[in-house]
Scaffold this motif. Structure first.
Motif, short mmCIF file in Angstrom:
data_model
loop_
_atom_site.label_atom_id
_atom_site.label_comp_id
_atom_site.label_asym_id
_atom_site.label_seq_id
_atom_site.Cartn_x
_atom_site.Cartn_y
_atom_site.Cartn_z
N UNK A 41 0.83 -1.22 0.00
CA UNK A 41 0.00 0.00 0.00
C UNK A 41 0.86 1.26 0.00
N UNK A 42 1.86 1.32 0.87
CA UNK A 42 2.68 2.53 0.94
C UNK A 42 3.51 2.69 -0.33
N UNK A 43 3.93 1.58 -0.93
CA UNK A 43 4.71 1.65 -2.17
C UNK A 43 3.88 2.26 -3.29
N UNK A 44 2.65 1.80 -3.45
CA UNK A 44 1.77 2.36 -4.49
C UNK A 44 1.47 3.82 -4.22
N UNK A 45 1.16 4.16 -2.96
CA UNK A 45 0.88 5.56 -2.63
C UNK A 45 2.08 6.44 -2.99
N UNK A 88 11.35 4.75 1.18
CA UNK A 88 12.25 5.53 0.34
C UNK A 88 12.65 4.68 -0.87
N UNK A 89 12.83 5.31 -2.02
CA UNK A 89 13.48 4.67 -3.15
C UNK A 89 14.97 4.84 -2.93
N UNK A 90 15.70 3.73 -2.84
CA UNK A 90 17.11 3.79 -2.44
C UNK A 90 18.08 3.36 -3.54
N UNK A 98 15.12 -1.62 -9.40
CA UNK A 98 15.09 -0.60 -8.36
C UNK A 98 15.02 -1.27 -6.99
N UNK A 99 15.30 -0.47 -5.96
CA UNK A 99 15.20 -0.96 -4.58
C UNK A 99 14.46 0.07 -3.75
N UNK A 100 13.73 -0.43 -2.78
CA UNK A 100 12.91 0.40 -1.91
C UNK A 100 13.13 -0.07 -0.47
N UNK A 101 13.33 0.88 0.43
CA UNK A 101 13.55 0.58 1.84
C UNK A 101 12.33 1.00 2.64
N UNK A 102 12.08 0.27 3.75
CA UNK A 102 10.92 0.52 4.62
C UNK A 102 11.35 0.59 6.08
N UNK A 141 11.82 7.46 -11.15
CA UNK A 141 12.60 6.70 -10.18
C UNK A 141 13.94 7.37 -9.90
N UNK A 142 14.61 7.80 -10.94
CA UNK A 142 15.91 8.45 -10.76
C UNK A 142 15.81 9.74 -9.97
N UNK A 143 14.71 10.47 -10.17
CA UNK A 143 14.52 11.74 -9.47
C UNK A 143 14.10 11.59 -8.02
N UNK A 144 13.68 10.40 -7.62
CA UNK A 144 13.18 10.21 -6.26
C UNK A 144 14.17 9.48 -5.35
#
Length: 154
Positions: A41-45, A88-90, A98-102, A141-144
């Motif tokens: 949910x948080x990833x989509x938001x 965060x997109x890390x 891509x990778x995402x941290x929680x 993705x690159x900008x975030x």
């Protein structure tokens, strides 16, 4: 509210959560499956807030599919707990992955309940095979990206 919390990285995208009785399991705490739902949910938001909407996915025929999720459950959440989930997109390789941290925090006591990392690969939505990310995805993705987080494995 998020300013006073001890985040692992700066400026998380956050979602507030109230643990419902139906989120708990036989042990009386939030079930691991529920945590995974919250991460989705948080990833989509987060990506939608950046402009990577479902309409863009449909228009390009591409999507970022989860390839791995790694979770460390550090403390329990119980029915009625108020939580804040940050993400965060890390990492972003500029083409496919891509990778995402929680981090999940209970503001009442400041405890971090969970830390996680998910990795994603761009896929063609029809064939479900790996595909190069569209330019719009690459720019978003690159900008975030947030520096200092955990990234893609080797």
């Amino acid at each position: 509210m998020t300013q006073a919390l001890n985040w692992d990285l700066p400026d998380p995208f956050t979602m507030t959560i109230t643990v419902r009785p139906e989120d708990t399991d036989r042990l009386g705490h939030a079930n691991n499956v529920v945590y995974v739902r919250w991460l989705e949910e948080v990833s989509w938001q987060h990506i939608e807030s950046l402009g990577m909407t479902w309409a863009l996915h449909e228009e390009t025929g591409k999507a970022m599919a989860i390839t791995r999720t790694e979770l460390d459950y550090l403390a329990s959440a119980n029915a009625g707990d108020e939580l804040v989930l940050g993400t965060w997109l890390t990492d972003w390789d500029g083409r496919f992955r891509s990778a995402r941290q929680f981090q999940l925090i209970r503001p009442a006591d400041g405890k971090t309940l969970l830390r996680g990392l998910s990795t994603h690969a761009c896929v063609d939505m029809k064939s479900q095979r790996p595909a190069r990310a569209p330019k719009a995805f690459a720019e978003i993705l690159g900008g975030a990206l947030v520096a200092g987080g955990r990234g893609l494995p080797g």
